[in-house]
Design a protein around this motif. Structure first.
Motif, PDB file in Angstrom:
ATOM      1  N   LEU A  35       1.046  -0.959   0.123  1.00 45.69           N
ATOM      2  CA  LEU A  35      -0.083  -0.082  -0.096  1.00 45.69           C
ATOM      3  C   LEU A  35       0.847   1.023  -0.159  1.00 45.69           C
ATOM      4  CD1 LEU A  35      -3.077   0.343   0.119  1.00 45.69           C
ATOM      5  CD2 LEU A  35      -2.966   0.517   2.405  1.00 45.69           C
ATOM      6  N   TRP A  36       1.535   1.302  -0.998  1.00 53.03           N
ATOM      7  CA  TRP A  36       2.566   2.289  -1.139  1.00 53.03           C
ATOM      8  C   TRP A  36       3.966   2.267  -0.467  1.00 53.03           C
ATOM      9  CZ3 TRP A  36       0.119   6.010  -4.694  1.00 53.03           C
ATOM     10  CH2 TRP A  36      -1.184   6.185  -4.466  1.00 53.03           C
ATOM     11  N   GLY A  76       1.022   6.618   9.898  1.00 55.88           N
ATOM     12  CA  GLY A  76       0.909   7.995   9.307  1.00 55.88           C
ATOM     13  C   GLY A  76       0.033   8.898  10.059  1.00 55.88           C
ATOM     14  N   SER A  77      -1.347   8.199  10.179  1.00 55.19           N
ATOM     15  CA  SER A  77      -2.250   8.914  10.840  1.00 55.19           C
ATOM     16  C   SER A  77      -1.896   9.297  12.195  1.00 55.19           C
ATOM     17  CB  SER A  77      -3.292   7.783  11.252  1.00 55.19           C
ATOM     18  OG  SER A  77      -3.883   7.608  10.006  1.00 55.19           O
ATOM     19  N   ASN A 128       0.095  12.613  11.823  1.00 55.63           N
ATOM     20  CA  ASN A 128      -0.883  13.759  11.669  1.00 55.63           C
ATOM     21  C   ASN A 128      -1.508  14.208  12.673  1.00 55.63           C
ATOM     22  OD1 ASN A 128       0.006  14.714   9.003  1.00 55.63           O
ATOM     23  ND2 ASN A 128      -1.296  12.820   7.977  1.00 55.63           N
ATOM     24  N   TYR A 135      -5.445  13.127   1.405  1.00 52.27           N
ATOM     25  CA  TYR A 135      -5.456  12.095   2.359  1.00 52.27           C
ATOM     26  C   TYR A 135      -4.361  12.192   3.366  1.00 52.27           C
ATOM     27  CZ  TYR A 135      -6.356   7.424   4.392  1.00 52.27           C
ATOM     28  OH  TYR A 135      -6.794   6.515   5.178  1.00 52.27           O
ATOM     29  N   HIS A 136      -4.963  12.209   4.634  1.00 52.67           N
ATOM     30  CA  HIS A 136      -3.905  12.246   5.819  1.00 52.67           C
ATOM     31  C   HIS A 136      -4.186  11.190   6.870  1.00 52.67           C
ATOM     32  CE1 HIS A 136      -2.283  15.700   3.847  1.00 52.67           C
ATOM     33  NE2 HIS A 136      -3.598  16.451   3.990  1.00 52.67           N
ATOM     34  N   GLY A 137      -4.721  10.215   6.594  1.00 49.93           N
ATOM     35  CA  GLY A 137      -5.246   9.122   7.479  1.00 49.93           C
ATOM     36  C   GLY A 137      -6.652   8.891   7.739  1.00 49.93           C
ATOM     37  N   GLU A 189       0.176  17.069   0.597  1.00 51.17           N
ATOM     38  CA  GLU A 189       0.945  15.955   0.130  1.00 51.17           C
ATOM     39  C   GLU A 189       1.756  16.656  -1.059  1.00 51.17           C
ATOM     40  OE1 GLU A 189      -1.625  12.297  -0.472  1.00 51.17           O
ATOM     41  OE2 GLU A 189      -3.030  14.003   0.168  1.00 51.17           O
ATOM     42  N   ALA A 237      -3.425   8.874  -2.372  1.00 49.66           N
ATOM     43  CA  ALA A 237      -4.784   8.063  -2.435  1.00 49.66           C
ATOM     44  C   ALA A 237      -5.836   8.663  -3.250  1.00 49.66           C
ATOM     45  CB  ALA A 237      -5.045   7.822  -0.981  1.00 49.66           C
ATOM     46  N   ASP A 252       2.868  16.287   4.074  1.00 52.22           N
ATOM     47  CA  ASP A 252       2.590  14.828   4.531  1.00 52.22           C
ATOM     48  C   ASP A 252       3.372  14.258   3.500  1.00 52.22           C
ATOM     49  OD1 ASP A 252       1.691  12.451   4.660  1.00 52.22           O
ATOM     50  OD2 ASP A 252      -0.414  12.982   5.220  1.00 52.22           O
ATOM     51  N   ILE A 273       3.623   8.880   1.520  1.00 53.63           N
ATOM     52  CA  ILE A 273       3.913   8.263   0.433  1.00 53.63           C
ATOM     53  C   ILE A 273       4.828   8.845  -0.428  1.00 53.63           C
ATOM     54  CG2 ILE A 273       2.878   8.430  -1.851  1.00 53.63           C
ATOM     55  CD1 ILE A 273       0.077   7.809  -0.774  1.00 53.63           C
ATOM     56  N   ARG A 281      -4.319   0.181  -8.770  1.00 51.79           N
ATOM     57  CA  ARG A 281      -5.604   0.303  -7.855  1.00 51.79           C
ATOM     58  C   ARG A 281      -6.463   1.309  -8.649  1.00 51.79           C
ATOM     59  NH1 ARG A 281      -7.544   2.197  -3.666  1.00 51.79           N
ATOM     60  NH2 ARG A 281      -6.612   4.018  -3.239  1.00 51.79           N
TER      61      ARG A 281
HETATM   62  N1  PXG Z   1      -0.936  10.395   4.977  1.00 48.47           N
HETATM   63  C1  PXG Z   1      -0.690  10.171   3.432  1.00 48.47           C
HETATM   64  C2  PXG Z   1      -0.272  11.084   2.554  1.00 48.47           C
HETATM   65  C3  PXG Z   1      -1.099   8.840   3.203  1.00 48.47           C
HETATM   66  O1  PXG Z   1      -1.185   8.255   2.150  1.00 48.47           O
HETATM   67  C4  PXG Z   1      -1.551   8.384   5.634  1.00 48.47           C
HETATM   68  C5  PXG Z   1      -1.149   9.702   5.946  1.00 48.47           C
HETATM   69  C6  PXG Z   1      -2.079   7.502   7.016  1.00 48.47           C
HETATM   70  O2  PXG Z   1      -0.991   6.655   7.318  1.00 48.47           O
HETATM   71  P1  PXG Z   1      -1.517   5.518   7.958  1.00 48.47           P
HETATM   72  O3  PXG Z   1      -0.190   4.624   8.114  1.00 48.47           O
HETATM   73  O4  PXG Z   1      -2.066   5.787   9.334  1.00 48.47           O
HETATM   74  O5  PXG Z   1      -2.008   4.479   6.986  1.00 48.47           O
HETATM   75  C7  PXG Z   1      -1.497   7.929   4.511  1.00 48.47           C
HETATM   76  C8  PXG Z   1      -1.886   6.523   4.140  1.00 48.47           C
HETATM   77  C9  PXG Z   1      -5.117   4.466  -0.403  1.00 48.47           C
HETATM   78  C10 PXG Z   1      -4.507   4.513   0.953  1.00 48.47           C
HETATM   79  O6  PXG Z   1      -6.245   4.073  -0.795  1.00 48.47           O
HETATM   80  C11 PXG Z   1      -3.736   5.138   1.307  1.00 48.47           C
HETATM   81  C12 PXG Z   1      -3.083   5.230   2.524  1.00 48.47           C
HETATM   82  C13 PXG Z   1      -3.735   4.388   3.594  1.00 48.47           C
HETATM   83  C14 PXG Z   1      -4.893   3.516   3.251  1.00 48.47           C
HETATM   84  C15 PXG Z   1      -5.321   3.654   1.851  1.00 48.47           C
HETATM   85  O7  PXG Z   1      -4.281   4.534  -1.467  1.00 48.47           O
HETATM   86  N2  PXG Z   1      -2.190   6.200   2.892  1.00 48.47           N
END
Ligand code: PXG
Length: 457
Positions: free
Chosen positions: A62-63, A123-124, A127, A156-158, A228, A233, A261, A264, A416
């Motif tokens: 997932l990246w 990552g969440s 943030n 997207y930040h979590g 970002e 995402a 952020d 990714i 995806r």
């Molecule tokens: N910031 C960014 C830029 C992300 O891509 C998070 C924070 C959150 O990180 P955690 O480790 O808490 O998941 C992400 C996470 C998707 C997808 O649909 C992307 C992420 C997570 C789940 C799904 O592409 N990125």
């Protein structure tokens, strides 16, 4: 999936999924009907499901799986650390060697003047930490009213409350509500939202939304802007060339913090160590995760600029932290992962060799009847599926992205779909031959998708 299952174990696992597992970001109704695909092993850039299918993982897990699957050094690093010190906390005036060595290793890679790291489990959480630290910072400077954070629609930040609130995903805001004092501006998504403007005009327009929002809220109330460098995402949204330079001008005018952020973009995805290096940005904080450990073990963090840390140092207590902040095993794996990235010169190879090749080969798909645009940077790519290449009109309500994603999965490629945007983010170690395989499979799946939605190949 459950319709053409040949391995009885697959059915057993799918039954367990139905009976006990609540999956993240899934349509529960659909998951219950179809059952999940079960992935059971991986090596290099490939994963295998329990039906014996070998699948090229165009999403690096997932990246995150930067160095690829199956790196025994990471396993050994974890095992060694588990034997020595499997856990100790970093609260209340204690620390341990791996977390300190990792903080130094990250500071050495981070932009000039960003020498401190707060560690988290994801990552969440990075943030969430940012939100609390930013507000604490301004309050400590005697400006507690400066607490509004500006994010972007479709950023997207979590998935924690702070992550979901900072992000601009309507579907997430609708479930569980929002933290107050977070506002959003439009995204720099020219293909989807640029209308009749040229990409450069639209980039300026989108950047100017930041200045408008700062003035509307009042600079005395705005704490920070989070973005970002390239939205992941949201659909691998590479901003027009005019966007970041204009944002930089606006940030220089107003006394607000800038949070990049890098969850990714960080650790090589753009061909530079960080997305901010790629665009020449000067963040005050950077959220990290994913590529930090290549996903082998969970870890995230927040890199913080020295001037901000100076204020925090004066302020005394920061009442924030996670049991697993700086977890020694995660830190040991991250250190080894960074060593591999550095010593094998993986990011240099991405920049000089493999990403130019990937980008060139991907762009060959632009001649396909379904493809309205191919874009990308480094090891990030997006393919826009459209009904009309000139007007950029979509296939309304057909779910073309999901149709294409299904063909990909069934033909040995993970790509995806974000709406009708197909996206890739393969492991950084992908070879030129594997890039050829990825692009050839993508074309085949575009043909299958075209045959299905246009009634012809
Ligand atoms: N910031 C960014 C830029 C992300 O891509 C998070 C924070 C959150 O990180 P955690 O480790 O808490 O998941 C992400 C996470 C998707 C997808 O649909 C992307 C992420 C997570 C789940 C799904 O592409 N990125």
């Amino acid at each position: 999936m459950s319709n053409h299952v040949s391995n009885p174990k697959t059915l057993e696992w799918q039954a367990l999924s139905n009976a006990h597992h609540l999956a993240p970001f899934s349509d529960y109704k659909q998951l219950k009907e179809k059952g999940p695909r079960i992935i059971e092993k991986a090596e290099g850039v490939y994963v295998w499901d329990t039906e014996g299918n070998k699948i090229l993982d165009g999403m690096a897990g997932l990246w995150c799986v930067a160095v690829g699957y199956g790196r025994d050094e990471l396993v050994q690093a974890a095992a060694k650390q588990m034997k020595e010190l499997p856990f100790y906390n970093t609260f209340f005036m204690t620390a341990h060697p791996p977390v300190l060595e990792l903080a130094k290793a990250i500071a050495d890679l981070a932009p000039e003047g960003m020498n401190h790291v707060f560690f988290t489990g994801s990552g969440s959480e990075g943030n969430d930490t940012m939100l609390r630290m930013v507000r604490h910072y301004w309050a400590s400077k005697g400006q507690p009213q400066k607490k509004v954070i500006i994010g972007r629609i479709n950023g997207y930040h979590g998935s924690t409350m702070a992550g979901a609130s900072l992000g601009g995903m309507q579907g997430m805001h609708d479930q569980g509500g929002l933290i107050p004092d977070i506002v959003h501006i439009p995204q720099p998504y020219w293909f989807g939202e640029g209308g009749d403007m040229s990409p450069d005009e639209f980039g300026i327009w989108a950047a100017d939304q930041l200045e408008q929002k700062i003035l509307e809220v009042g600079v005395d109330k705005v704490a920070a802007f989070i973005a970002e460098p390239i939205q992941g995402a949201g659909g691998v949204i590479v901003p027009p060339e005019t966007y970041w330079p204009r944002i930089k001008e606006i940030l220089a005018k107003y006394d607000i913090l800038f949070v990049a952020d890098e969850v990714i973009c960080g650790f090589g995805r753009t061909g530079e160590w960080f997305g901010t290096d790629f665009y020449g940005l000067k963040p005050d904080m950077m959220t990290i995760a994913k590529g930090l450990t290549s996903g082998y073990i969970p870890m995230g963090g927040l890199i913080v600029r020295d001037e901000v840390v100076a204020v925090l140092n004066e302020a005394g207590d920061f009442n924030h932290g996670f049991t697993y902040s700086g977890h020694p095993v995660a830190a040991a794996v991250a250190l080894e992962n960074l060593r591999i990235l550095r010593e094998e010169e993986i990011i240099d190879r991405v920049r000089a060799e493999t990403s130019p090749y990937l980008q060139q080969r991907l762009r060959e798909l632009a001649d396909h009847p379904l493809v309205g645009e191919v874009r990308g940077v480094g090891m990030l790519g997006a393919i826009e599926l459209v009904q009309n290449k000139e007007t950029r009109a979509r296939f309304e309500g057909k779910g073309v992205g999901m149709i294409c994603r299904g063909h990909c999965f069934n033909n040995g490629l993970i790509m995806r779909a974000v709406g009708d945007t197909m996206i890739i983010s393969p492991p950084l170690v992908i070879s030129k031959a594997e890039i050829d395989e990825l692009v050839d499979k993508a074309r085949k799946c575009l043909d299958l998708t075209a045959a299905e939605v246009l009634g012809k190949a």
